[in-house]
Motif scaffolding. Structure first.
Motif, PDB file in Angstrom:
ATOM      1  N   ILE A   1       0.820  -1.210   0.000  1.00 46.52           N
ATOM      2  CA  ILE A   1       0.000   0.000   0.000  1.00 46.52           C
ATOM      3  C   ILE A   1       0.858   1.266   0.000  1.00 46.52           C
ATOM      4  CG2 ILE A   1      -1.960  -1.050   1.177  1.00 46.52           C
ATOM      5  CD1 ILE A   1      -0.435   1.037   3.548  1.00 46.52           C
ATOM      6  N   ASP A   2       0.253   2.338  -0.459  1.00 49.36           N
ATOM      7  CA  ASP A   2       0.749   3.686  -0.177  1.00 49.36           C
ATOM      8  C   ASP A   2      -0.286   4.361   0.713  1.00 49.36           C
ATOM      9  OD1 ASP A   2       3.127   3.635  -1.497  1.00 49.36           O
ATOM     10  OD2 ASP A   2       2.516   4.927  -3.164  1.00 49.36           O
ATOM     11  N   VAL A   3       0.191   5.099   1.686  1.00 50.16           N
ATOM     12  CA  VAL A   3      -0.707   5.949   2.463  1.00 50.16           C
ATOM     13  C   VAL A   3      -1.149   7.096   1.559  1.00 50.16           C
ATOM     14  CG1 VAL A   3      -0.710   7.605   4.374  1.00 50.16           C
ATOM     15  CG2 VAL A   3       0.283   5.327   4.680  1.00 50.16           C
ATOM     16  N   ASP A   4      -2.448   7.386   1.556  1.00 53.96           N
ATOM     17  CA  ASP A   4      -2.974   8.443   0.686  1.00 53.96           C
ATOM     18  C   ASP A   4      -2.898   9.782   1.429  1.00 53.96           C
ATOM     19  OD1 ASP A   4      -4.284  10.118  -1.020  1.00 53.96           O
ATOM     20  OD2 ASP A   4      -6.077   8.861  -1.227  1.00 53.96           O
ATOM     21  N   PHE A   5      -1.831  10.508   1.148  1.00 57.16           N
ATOM     22  CA  PHE A   5      -1.634  11.791   1.842  1.00 57.16           C
ATOM     23  C   PHE A   5      -2.570  12.879   1.322  1.00 57.16           C
ATOM     24  CE2 PHE A   5       2.603   9.921   2.948  1.00 57.16           C
ATOM     25  CZ  PHE A   5       2.481  10.021   4.327  1.00 57.16           C
ATOM     26  N   ASP A   6      -3.298  12.586   0.251  1.00 48.65           N
ATOM     27  CA  ASP A   6      -4.245  13.587  -0.257  1.00 48.65           C
ATOM     28  C   ASP A   6      -5.630  13.452   0.380  1.00 48.65           C
ATOM     29  OD1 ASP A   6      -2.235  14.302  -2.040  1.00 48.65           O
ATOM     30  OD2 ASP A   6      -2.922  12.858  -3.545  1.00 48.65           O
TER      31      ASP A   6
ATOM     32  N   SER B   1      -0.145  15.093   5.687  1.00 47.79           N
ATOM     33  CA  SER B   1       0.867  15.075   4.633  1.00 47.79           C
ATOM     34  C   SER B   1       2.040  14.244   5.131  1.00 47.79           C
ATOM     35  CB  SER B   1       1.351  16.501   4.358  1.00 47.79           C
ATOM     36  OG  SER B   1       1.956  17.019   5.549  1.00 47.79           O
ATOM     37  N   GLN B   2       2.979  14.021   4.233  1.00 45.33           N
ATOM     38  CA  GLN B   2       4.216  13.343   4.622  1.00 45.33           C
ATOM     39  C   GLN B   2       4.870  14.084   5.794  1.00 45.33           C
ATOM     40  OE1 GLN B   2       5.992  10.894   2.057  1.00 45.33           O
ATOM     41  NE2 GLN B   2       6.896  10.251   3.994  1.00 45.33           N
ATOM     42  N   ALA B   3       4.907  15.400   5.714  1.00 47.23           N
ATOM     43  CA  ALA B   3       5.521  16.173   6.801  1.00 47.23           C
ATOM     44  C   ALA B   3       4.727  16.012   8.098  1.00 47.23           C
ATOM     45  CB  ALA B   3       5.601  17.651   6.401  1.00 47.23           C
ATOM     46  N   ALA B   4       3.395  16.043   7.988  1.00 51.66           N
ATOM     47  CA  ALA B   4       2.556  15.898   9.186  1.00 51.66           C
ATOM     48  C   ALA B   4       2.761  14.535   9.842  1.00 51.66           C
ATOM     49  CB  ALA B   4       1.086  16.107   8.825  1.00 51.66           C
ATOM     50  N   SER B   5       3.103  13.520   9.020  1.00 53.55           N
ATOM     51  CA  SER B   5       3.305  12.182   9.595  1.00 53.55           C
ATOM     52  C   SER B   5       4.549  12.127  10.484  1.00 53.55           C
ATOM     53  CB  SER B   5       3.374  11.112   8.498  1.00 53.55           C
ATOM     54  OG  SER B   5       4.602  11.186   7.794  1.00 53.55           O
ATOM     55  N   GLY B   6       5.384  13.155  10.387  1.00 55.11           N
ATOM     56  CA  GLY B   6       6.522  13.253  11.300  1.00 55.11           C
ATOM     57  C   GLY B   6       6.121  13.733  12.684  1.00 55.11           C
ATOM     58  N   VAL B   7       4.918  14.268  12.806  1.00 52.89           N
ATOM     59  CA  VAL B   7       4.387  14.750  14.089  1.00 52.89           C
ATOM     60  C   VAL B   7       3.260  13.822  14.563  1.00 52.89           C
ATOM     61  CG1 VAL B   7       3.318  16.714  15.254  1.00 52.89           C
ATOM     62  CG2 VAL B   7       4.883  17.100  13.324  1.00 52.89           C
ATOM     63  N   MET B   8       2.426  13.446  13.632  1.00 53.32           N
ATOM     64  CA  MET B   8       1.292  12.555  13.916  1.00 53.32           C
ATOM     65  C   MET B   8       1.472  11.312  13.047  1.00 53.32           C
ATOM     66  SD  MET B   8      -1.457  15.684  13.643  1.00 53.32           S
ATOM     67  CE  MET B   8      -2.942  15.007  14.372  1.00 53.32           C
TER      68      MET B   8
ATOM     69  N   ALA C   1       5.607  -0.340   8.403  1.00 53.53           N
ATOM     70  CA  ALA C   1       6.476  -0.508   9.571  1.00 53.53           C
ATOM     71  C   ALA C   1       7.870   0.026   9.285  1.00 53.53           C
ATOM     72  CB  ALA C   1       6.532  -1.975   9.966  1.00 53.53           C
ATOM     73  N   GLY C   2       8.487   0.567  10.319  1.00 57.54           N
ATOM     74  CA  GLY C   2       9.823   1.131  10.187  1.00 57.54           C
ATOM     75  C   GLY C   2       9.953   2.311  11.131  1.00 57.54           C
ATOM     76  N   GLU C   3      10.528   3.382  10.607  1.00 55.16           N
ATOM     77  CA  GLU C   3      10.763   4.571  11.432  1.00 55.16           C
ATOM     78  C   GLU C   3       9.456   5.112  12.021  1.00 55.16           C
ATOM     79  OE1 GLU C   3      12.209   7.371  13.659  1.00 55.16           O
ATOM     80  OE2 GLU C   3      13.370   5.715  12.830  1.00 55.16           O
ATOM     81  N   GLN C   4       8.368   5.034  11.256  1.00 52.94           N
ATOM     82  CA  GLN C   4       7.064   5.493  11.759  1.00 52.94           C
ATOM     83  C   GLN C   4       6.636   4.722  13.018  1.00 52.94           C
ATOM     84  OE1 GLN C   4       4.092   7.574  10.292  1.00 52.94           O
ATOM     85  NE2 GLN C   4       5.965   8.763  10.119  1.00 52.94           N
ATOM     86  N   THR C   5       6.906   3.419  13.005  1.00 56.03           N
ATOM     87  CA  THR C   5       6.568   2.565  14.155  1.00 56.03           C
ATOM     88  C   THR C   5       7.324   3.043  15.395  1.00 56.03           C
ATOM     89  OG1 THR C   5       6.490   0.764  12.537  1.00 56.03           O
ATOM     90  CG2 THR C   5       6.439   0.138  14.865  1.00 56.03           C
ATOM     91  N   LEU C   6       8.623   3.299  15.197  1.00 56.21           N
ATOM     92  CA  LEU C   6       9.469   3.720  16.321  1.00 56.21           C
ATOM     93  C   LEU C   6       9.097   5.114  16.806  1.00 56.21           C
ATOM     94  CD1 LEU C   6      12.851   2.308  14.974  1.00 56.21           C
ATOM     95  CD2 LEU C   6      11.465   1.392  16.861  1.00 56.21           C
ATOM     96  N   LEU C   7       8.695   5.978  15.881  1.00 54.05           N
ATOM     97  CA  LEU C   7       8.277   7.338  16.259  1.00 54.05           C
ATOM     98  C   LEU C   7       7.052   7.284  17.179  1.00 54.05           C
ATOM     99  CD1 LEU C   7       8.392  10.441  15.967  1.00 54.05           C
ATOM    100  CD2 LEU C   7       7.060  10.205  13.844  1.00 54.05           C
ATOM    101  N   LEU C   8       6.078   6.486  16.804  1.00 57.24           N
ATOM    102  CA  LEU C   8       4.879   6.371  17.642  1.00 57.24           C
ATOM    103  C   LEU C   8       5.245   5.798  19.012  1.00 57.24           C
ATOM    104  CD1 LEU C   8       1.834   6.661  17.970  1.00 57.24           C
ATOM    105  CD2 LEU C   8       1.539   4.481  16.747  1.00 57.24           C
ATOM    106  N   ARG C   9       6.133   4.820  19.017  1.00 57.73           N
ATOM    107  CA  ARG C   9       6.617   4.234  20.280  1.00 57.73           C
ATOM    108  C   ARG C   9       7.258   5.315  21.166  1.00 57.73           C
ATOM    109  NH1 ARG C   9       6.079   1.853  24.462  1.00 57.73           N
ATOM    110  NH2 ARG C   9       7.948   1.500  25.664  1.00 57.73           N
TER     111      ARG C   9
ATOM    112  N   ASN D   1      -2.211   9.175  16.341  1.00 53.88           N
ATOM    113  CA  ASN D   1      -1.868   8.172  15.333  1.00 53.88           C
ATOM    114  C   ASN D   1      -2.939   8.217  14.248  1.00 53.88           C
ATOM    115  OD1 ASN D   1      -2.203   4.555  15.250  1.00 53.88           O
ATOM    116  ND2 ASN D   1      -0.956   5.845  13.922  1.00 53.88           N
ATOM    117  N   VAL D   2      -2.576   8.821  13.123  1.00 55.43           N
ATOM    118  CA  VAL D   2      -3.527   8.976  12.013  1.00 55.43           C
ATOM    119  C   VAL D   2      -3.305   7.836  11.025  1.00 55.43           C
ATOM    120  CG1 VAL D   2      -4.269  10.476  10.123  1.00 55.43           C
ATOM    121  CG2 VAL D   2      -3.512  11.477  12.305  1.00 55.43           C
ATOM    122  N   ILE D   3      -4.288   6.956  10.900  1.00 58.51           N
ATOM    123  CA  ILE D   3      -4.191   5.879   9.903  1.00 58.51           C
ATOM    124  C   ILE D   3      -5.077   6.289   8.734  1.00 58.51           C
ATOM    125  CG2 ILE D   3      -4.417   3.410   9.459  1.00 58.51           C
ATOM    126  CD1 ILE D   3      -4.384   3.013  12.563  1.00 58.51           C
TER     127      ILE D   3
END
Lengths: 97, 424
Positions: free
Chosen positions: B136-141, B147-154, B160-168, B276-278
């Motif tokens: 899948i791709d997350v639909d940032f639209d 957005s991709q940038a917002a996913s660095g905060v939310m 799985a990867g860096e996003q998983t660790l960020l939420l942790r 956590n925005v899915i």
């Protein structure tokens, strides 16, 4: 009918192995040889008779289970026989090349 | 995110790759048939392994940009602090040992007519059959403000990867008494019970370490997978901790403000300490570029061979594919891969593919020693994978604690079996 397996013996030296009957290739997701030593048993080394007997018992509910009863009910006895035969004859159903 | 149209890509291939297309066309029987697989997740890697087991006379090339795969299944345990990220990661040496050529590059173009795939370094690979498994791709639209940038905060943490660790890390840093807000997407999406497993395990972390905290799930749906089992378990294990807001009660998120970690719904707004925005999802970008995704963003396939309904000669498996009732799970991806591999070999060898049956089994952890499952059996009917009646279903609502504990052990066992089959 379970003796048909003998006919597949030669397949191990051919480049292609016997085609899996419907449903058979799914089993190794949980029951791969990598499952050996963990809670889910591997099917490696099990006879067609033993696999078929287990599947029938799961399907009837005679043998209690978590997911296996729900899965076994999705296959007719004829389909289950074909799966059991194929699994017994294709022990390598995972992962070694 | 701008995406090139298929026409742009094809014309790019025609211009850039002209010199390479004058070779003799591949003739079966004269050389090994070549299958190219795009994507090294559970679908693509399983497919490559299954092809080599199925027929060692087939040459298999797997295209995957990452040197190691990070598994989404059971990554919710990492978020809850119950598992190390290293245990989620798998390399591709096992595939190489099985005779698969692994190319660590991104696929950037597909020319279905010339049967060629273009890679990021502008090189090209010809194929006899192509299997696209991009996940899948997350639909940032989809949600204004996200957005991709917002996913660095939310973080979405849905790949799985860096996003998983960020939420942790955010959960670890949150003070006791904090508010965690999750948003769950509309159907279809990767791992239907996943958001609720995640909510459960976050609740386990909060109850254990930050018991004054709360968790709200804002849902774009009125029902979800294994719902009665989750809700009963939440009442037993985490009373008062989890609040689920359905679509009808204003659960759909219509806007996001990353500056304040606010999620706006039709009925109000929620400002979170950890959010956590899915978001909604679609097939990975290469599926769109290759012309195998339709207007829904997903890839319609034949239910027996997983050949694309839009581009003959290209098969699509795993989360990107839609072909009926099968959920987007790792188990389904692995099963589809094995069925597709058999079909690809049959088609290459000019045999009729077997009419398949597929199985799905999916465990959800609600606590480390408490899991529930869903299973289903599927067969092609009227062009779609249809659930076989009388089979499948979820764990009983009234099962005793030892059955829940057994299913938690089986969940772990399944993961070891699957990853062993695919990556070992």
């Amino acid at each position: 009918m379970l003796l048909l397996g003998a006919a597949f013996g030669v397949m191990t030296i051919a480049p292609a192995r016997a085609e899996a009957p419907a449903g058979a290739s799914a089993c190794s997701g949980c029951h791969s040889p990598a499952a050996a030593g963990v809670a889910i048993p591997t099917l490696q080394g099990r006879s067609a008779e033993a696999i078929l007997a287990d599947m029938r018992a799961f399907r009837s509910g005679e043998r209690p289970s978590t997911v296996m009863g729900r899965i076994a009910k999705g296959f007719s006895d004829e389909e289950t026989q074909a799966i059991a035969r194929w699994l017994a004859e294709n022990d390598d159903a995972a992962p070694q090349p | 995110m701008p995406r090139p149209s298929r026409r742009e890509i094809v014309s790019g291939l025609a211009a850039g790759g002209a010199a390479l297309t004058f070779g003799a066309p591949h003739v079966l029987g004269q050389a090994e048939p070549h299958v190219v697989v795009i994507g090294g997740g559970f679908a693509g890697a399983s497919l490559a392994r299954a092809l080599r087991r199925e027929d060692a006379g087939v040459r298999v090339t797997l295209i995957e940009p990452s040197a190691q795969y990070t598994s989404c299944p059971i990554s919710n345990l990492v978020i809850a602090g119950l598992r190390d990220m290293g245990d989620q990661q798998f390399g591709y040496d096992g595939l190489r040992r099985a005779g698969i050529e692994v190319v660590h590059q991104a696929a950037t173009g597909i020319d279905a007519d010339a049967r060629r795939v273009r890679l990021a370094d502008q090189s090209e690979l010809g194929y006899d059959r192509l299997v696209v498994a991009p996940g899948i791709d997350v639909d940032f639209d989809a949600i204004p403000g996200y957005s991709q940038a917002a996913s660095g905060v939310m973080p979405h943490a849905w790949k799985a990867g860096e996003q998983t660790l960020l939420l942790r890390r955010q959960l670890e840093a949150m003070e006791d008494g904090g508010l965690v807000v999750m948003s769950a997407p509309p159907n279809p999406f990767r791992c239907p019970p996943g958001p609720y497993e995640r909510a459960s395990l976050i609740a386990h972390y909060l109850k254990t370490h930050k018991p004054k905290s709360k968790l709200i799930i804002l849902d774009a749906k009125d029902q979800f997978s294994k719902q009665r089992l989750f809700e009963a378990a939440w009442q037993d294990l985490y009373p008062g901790l989890i609040e689920w807001v359905s679509l009808s009660f204003g659960g759909r998120v219509t806007e996001i403000d990353p500056a304040t970690k606010t999620l706006v719904t039709e009925f109000g707004s929620h400002t979170a300490d950890v959010a956590n925005v899915i978001p909604p999802q679609r097939a990975g970008a290469i599926a769109v570029i290759g012309g195998v995704a339709d207007q829904t963003g997903w890839c319609p396939v034949d239910p027996a061979t997983f050949e694309s309904r839009l581009r003959p000669g290209i098969h699509v498996i795993g989360d990107a594919a839609v072909g009926g009732a099968m959920p987007k799970s790792a188990f389904a991806a692995n099963g589809q891969a094995k069925v597709c591999a058999a079909a690809v070999v049959a088609l290459l060898r000019e045999r009729a593919p077997v009419v398949p049956k597929l199985i799905n089994t999916c465990y959800s952890l609600i606590a480390p020693d408490y899991a529930v499952s869903i299973a289903g059996v599927y067969s092609p009917k009227d062009g779609l994978l249809t659930e076989v009646e009388g089979a499948g279903g979820v764990s009983p609502l009234d099962a005793p604690a030892d059955a829940r504990a057994a299913e938690a052990v089986y969940a772990d066992s399944w993961f070891r079996s699957l990853t062993g089959e695919v990556f070992a």
